[in-house]
Design an enzyme around this catalytic site. Structure first.
Site, PDB file in Angstrom:
ATOM      1  CG  HIS A  61      -3.237  -3.532   3.439  1.00  0.00           C
ATOM      2  ND1 HIS A  61      -2.361  -2.810   4.274  1.00  0.00           N
ATOM      3  CD2 HIS A  61      -3.873  -2.576   2.797  1.00  0.00           C
ATOM      4  CE1 HIS A  61      -2.333  -1.430   3.925  1.00  0.00           C
ATOM      5  NE2 HIS A  61      -3.494  -1.179   3.179  1.00  0.00           N
TER       6      HIS A  61
ATOM      7  CB  CYS B 194      -0.814  -0.086   1.191  1.00  0.00           C
ATOM      8  SG  CYS B 194      -2.231   1.132   1.174  1.00  0.00           S
TER       9      CYS B 194
ATOM     10  CD  GLU C 268      -0.968  -5.318   6.392  1.00  0.00           C
ATOM     11  OE1 GLU C 268      -0.640  -5.747   5.226  1.00  0.00           O
ATOM     12  OE2 GLU C 268      -1.107  -4.141   6.504  1.00  0.00           O
TER      13      GLU C 268
END
Lengths: 237, 736
Positions: A203, A86, A205
């Site tokens: 993302h 990002c 994560e």
């Protein structure tokens, strides 16, 4: 295996990335303040998401000119695996480590949403154990995520196998409907020619624990696991 | 002196100040008292009434009176919660007003030493399908929240929006925040130890926001647009640095008090920490880091510039703390120290400019207000019900796309609701958000308000907000453990307005007492009226309720999941149509009986639902509220495009016409999806607790089929309904 997660002022996915990495065996994630100058001690670098320097001026541009990025560039040239997520992707582009540009979403609004991406190449450390053509469900959250590159350079991306992820629909097609932000050719992630530097808007994560996924998936984790397997392979060679 | 400045103090208050001090205050002192005694900071008109709310309970660590309420969630962890609004600023500068509102509530959370983990945004506007002004406010408020919340890295996980003509000039922009931390790091806004240092850190002090609180304590007028300088400038990047730095500093153990600078600026923060800690403070204005060179002492003391924090620290910690500020490039200066004299002393290059007893400044005299039941209440109660419409299809489709009932996706897509990786139930998936917290438990969070109900019956309207919020918590598998409230009303000096305020607080208090849910904080915002239309907003108490979920397996959402499962209705439907979306949006009718809340029934209902959840008998749970049964049911069909076949004659009800059965907003009801094997168990549990409950249909196909005995009522494709519902908001905004 030691992974550096760089925290710029305004990074806000740094701790999330650390948390996701810490759930993978044999990984030692380290939160690195942007003034640190010993990046060479690590095996891989992640530039996390957020709003470095408030995204003032232009997303990622101030961080791209901060001193630590000189080290990142050196290490990138030496082949160290580097992932920008990002805002991290935006920084890598502004630092000229990756080609193209990330423009404002065509809706002119921030978009937070789970998307489906297709793995376009597995020659990068971050997709090494993923099958080309396989699908991942990962959320996006950005205002400036519309990937753009002039047609002539886009050809090169294809030629040198630099497209890593594309947004696809439920049928697995990179359709207009599946394109959340207007990215050219539905591109969600790319790499440099060498393949060691990868930038992606989604993302991983945030998609590393099944409890957080509306689909009960852990697709983001696969990207980090891939890196570990790649590093293991490299060390064996 | 006095004649040179404009004061909002009453004549009585002016007399009292002179008497208490035994002298004539100087100009700076008047300005300080004026700010601190304003309604906004002192709660002078509301304090007495707010005492009705219960504030104690087994989870409560700190109740009202501090920047945030504090709840013990076990395993050494606490959560903090607070609610704020930025109504006046947002009415003039929607983008900046909404953004700085978030900034304010974040500071309330971090100044307790806790990390903000969730934002919740209850919003109220005029009718966006009719008014361009309201559309403009709405679009920019959402953008302001998104830009600020996203940048600062705190997920916006829940909220609600209500549209009503009474908010045309005065939009309500509330924001609530939840924080988490270790109990041992809890810090209060107190200066207890003389000679501790006062450090002012963060943004510089400028002229923005001066007189913000006095601006908030009066009604809006045509001239209000000229007061844009009373709205502060947002800087989420600085706020992010302050959050990170503050949490790092708190961990050093040297911080003995922490207070944010919000309404009333330095005056408010200094007098409150001194009064609460039973000490005094002395500050030196030349040490304050100014944005503009020639600011007067009054401007410095009243500035509400954003992103500032006041640290009370042990001398020994100065070096370590300074290093952390420097690491984050946060400007800071030691502006003074804690004293033992109980005075708030303001100096400039050695000269004393103001010297006032801190307790006197911080504790405005309480005002006793008169109240009188407005005449409209009885008048509206007894209106004649509208004729039953012949074409219910049309009514249903119109309701589905009404601004108050249509999909909120346009809003929450713009909010980063994932950052922090703890959002398990996300916006749109269920009645409340569910967050993972570090002690292996889960937190359910929701907010509720209902100005239409509260207008017609502030007592039951406000009790109903609590009832609905609790149902939201229960519907995701939680147990409500605490609430904060935000009371938003017109001018409290008007007896009619004040009566609605008292009734609303009474309603919330009675609910909280009966269900043992403590109120741990809140906020009051009066003067939400304007001189242009000469009208006040509808009474708008808003509550945020948090609940605890001990085990991940209890977490439930509202999506229908499997064909052939039974759909059950819990609770009795009554013809309580006052303030319903059906009356107001379809029939343009204000009036009727507002849904009542039966406190004893609520207790039994909570127990029943707790058993259903613990035994994992329900696959989907949705509370039945705004829009009534039909809207509630169809919302459960949307996520997985699953249809239903329901016989409305099976719905437990009393004296209802068909339209009332479908659209009444009676409290105390849930729709649940149950696998057929578990139906018996639920029927038995419900009958034991004397709660009406019945199987009303089943999950099947992809159509929304409702009938009454053998007579068809609705037969729509889910896809078609979902399109109407999800496209309504973008259509009102002219995007499609």
């Amino acid at each position: 295996m030691r992974i550096a997660v760089i925290r710029f002022p305004g990074s806000n996915c740094d701790l999330d990335t650390i948390e996701a990495l810490s759930k993978i065996p044999n990984v030692e994630p380290h939160l690195i303040w942007h003034e640190d100058n010993e990046l060479h001690k690590y095996d891989a670098i992640i530039l996390p998401g957020g709003f470095s320097y408030g995204d003032y001026l232009r997303a990622g541009i101030i961080a791209a000119h901060s001193p630590i990025m000189k080290q990142v560039k050196n290490l990138a040239e030496k082949g160290m695996p580097i992932l920008g997520i990002c805002n991290g992707f935006q920084i890598l582009i502004e630092a000229n480590l990756l080609p193209g540009a990330l423009l404002r979403n065509n809706s002119l609004k921030f978009i937070c949403k789970w998307v489906r991406v297709r793995v376009e190449t597995n020659r990068t450390p971050f997709t090494y154990t993923l099958n080309k053509g396989s699908f991942l469900r990962i959320p996006i959250a950005h205002n400036e995520g519309r990937y753009f590159i002039p047609k002539s350079e886009l050809k090169d991306l294809y030629k040198y196998d630099q497209i890593v992820f594309r947004y696809v629909d439920e049928l697995g097609k990179p359709s207009n409907k599946a394109n959340p932000n207007g990215s050219i050719d539905n591109i969600a992630g790319i790499c440099n020619r060498e393949g060691n530097v990868v930038g992606m808007m989604p993302h991983p994560e945030r998609a590393s624990q099944s409890i957080l996924s509306p689909y009960y998936t852990e697709d983001g984790k696969k990207i980090f696991e891939s890196l570990i397997n790649y590093m293991r392979m490299v060390s064996l060679c | 002196m006095l004649k040179d400045i404009q004061l909002s103090l009453t004549n009585n208050e002016i007399r009292l100040v002179r008497k208490m001090l035994g002298r004539e205050p100087n100009q700076l002192e008047w300005a300080m008292i004026d700010t601190e005694w304003s309604e906004h900071t002192s709660y002078k008109s509301s304090k007495k009434v707010l005492k009705l709310l219960p504030t104690k309970g087994r989870y409560v660590v700190i109740g009202p009176g501090y920047d945030s309420g504090v709840i013990d969630v076990g395993n050494d962890y606490i959560i903090t919660l607070h609610i704020e609004s930025h109504n006046h600023p947002s009415a003039i500068d929607p983008y900046g007003g909404a953004a700085t509102g978030i900034g304010g509530v974040l500071r309330d959370i971090i100044c307790m030493g806790t990390k903000p983990i969730a934002l919740i945004d209850p919003l109220r506007f005029g009718m966006i399908n009719k008014s361009d002004h309201s559309k403009w406010l709405f679009i920019n408020v959402v953008r302001g929240i998104a830009d600020y919340g996203n940048c600062v890295g705190v997920p916006t996980v829940a909220g609600e929006v209500e549209f009503d003509e009474s908010f045309e000039r005065n939009c309500l922009v509330d924001v609530a925040c939840i924080g988490i931390g270790l109990k041992k790091h809890l810090i209060l806004a107190e200066a207890r130890y003389p000679n501790d240092l006062l450090i002012l850190a963060g943004g510089s002090t400028g002229r923005d926001g001066i007189h913000g609180v006095t601006f908030a304590s009066k009604v809006l007028s045509e001239k209000s647009d000229e007061e844009r300088s009373a709205v502060q400038v947002p800087d989420p990047f600085m706020k992010k640095l302050i959050i990170d730095a503050t949490l790092e500093i708190v961990e050093t153990g040297y911080v003995r008090g922490l207070k944010d600078l919000g309404g009333g600026g330095l005056t408010c923060s200094l007098s409150e920490i001194a009064a609460k800690g039973g000490c005094g403070v002395e500050i030196h204005l030349e040490k304050v880091n100014l944005r503009e060179p020639d600011m007067s002492p009054i401007e410095i003391m009243l500035s509400e510039s954003q992103e500032r924090m006041l640290f009370v620290v042990k001398k020994e910690g100065l070096e370590k703390i300074s290093k952390i500020f420097e690491k984050y490039d946060i400007p800071y200066s030691i502006i003074g120290k804690v004293t033992d004299d109980g005075y708030l002393t303001v100096k400039m290059r050695g000269e004393v400019l103001a010297r006032l007893p801190a307790k006197m400044v911080a504790n405005a005299p309480i005002m006793h207000k008169k109240s009188r039941k407005p005449e409209y209440i009885e008048l509206y109660k007894n209106i004649k019900p509208p004729e039953e419409p012949k074409n219910l299809d049309e009514v249903f489709l119109k309701l589905l796309s009404s601004p108050n009932l249509c999909s909120r996706e346009w809003i929450y897509r713009q909010y980063d609701h994932e950052v922090g990786i703890r959002t398990i139930i996300k916006p749109g998936q269920a009645d409340a958000a569910v967050l993972k917290i570090p002690n292996e438990k889960f937190l359910a969070v929701t907010s509720d308000g209902n100005s239409k109900h509260c207008y017609l019956d502030p007592y039951y309207g406000a009790a109903g907000c609590m009832a609905e919020a609790c149902r939201n918590i229960i519907a995701v598998g939680g147990k409500p453990i605490a609430m904060v409230d935000h009371c938003q009303f017109g001018d409290p000096n008007k007896v009619d307005v004040y009566w609605t305020f008292v009734e609303a607080v009474r309603g919330m208090a009675d609910y909280c007492k009966a269900l043992h849910i403590p109120c741990v904080g809140g906020k009051v915002s009066f003067y939400n009226e304007d001189t242009v239309t000469n009208s006040a907003i509808k009474p708008s108490p808003v509550v945020m309720v948090v609940g605890l979920i001990n085990n991940a397996k209890y977490i439930t959402d509202m999506s229908l999941k499997m064909v052939n499962d039974a759909i059950m209705m819990i609770g009795l439907t009554k013809p309580e149509m006052g303030g319903s979306e059906y009356y107001e949006y379809i029939h343009n009718l204000i009036g009727g009986i507002v849904p009542k809340v039966d406190f004893q029934f609520e207790k039994r209902l909570h127990k029943l639902m707790d058993k259903i959840i613990k035994k994992r008998l329900a696959k989907a749970i949705h509370d039945c509220s705004k829009g009534g049964f039909a809207i509630g049911l169809v919302e459960m069909c949307f996520p997985n495009n699953l249809g239903v076949e329901v016989d409305c004659s099976k719905i437990p009800s009393i004296n209802c016409r068909l339209d009332e059965l479908l659209f009444s907003e009676t409290h105390g009801r849930f729709i649940i999806e149950v696998s057929k094997d578990n139906v018996e168990d639920i029927m038995e549990l419900a009958s034991k607790m004397n709660i009406e409950c019945n199987v009303i249909g089943r999950v099947c196909g992809n159509r929304f089929k409702l009938k009454m005995n053998d007579h068809d009522i609705f037969n729509f494709s889910i896809k078609e309904l979902k399109n109407i519902w999800s496209q309504a908001l973008p259509k009102y905004l002219g995007e499609i």
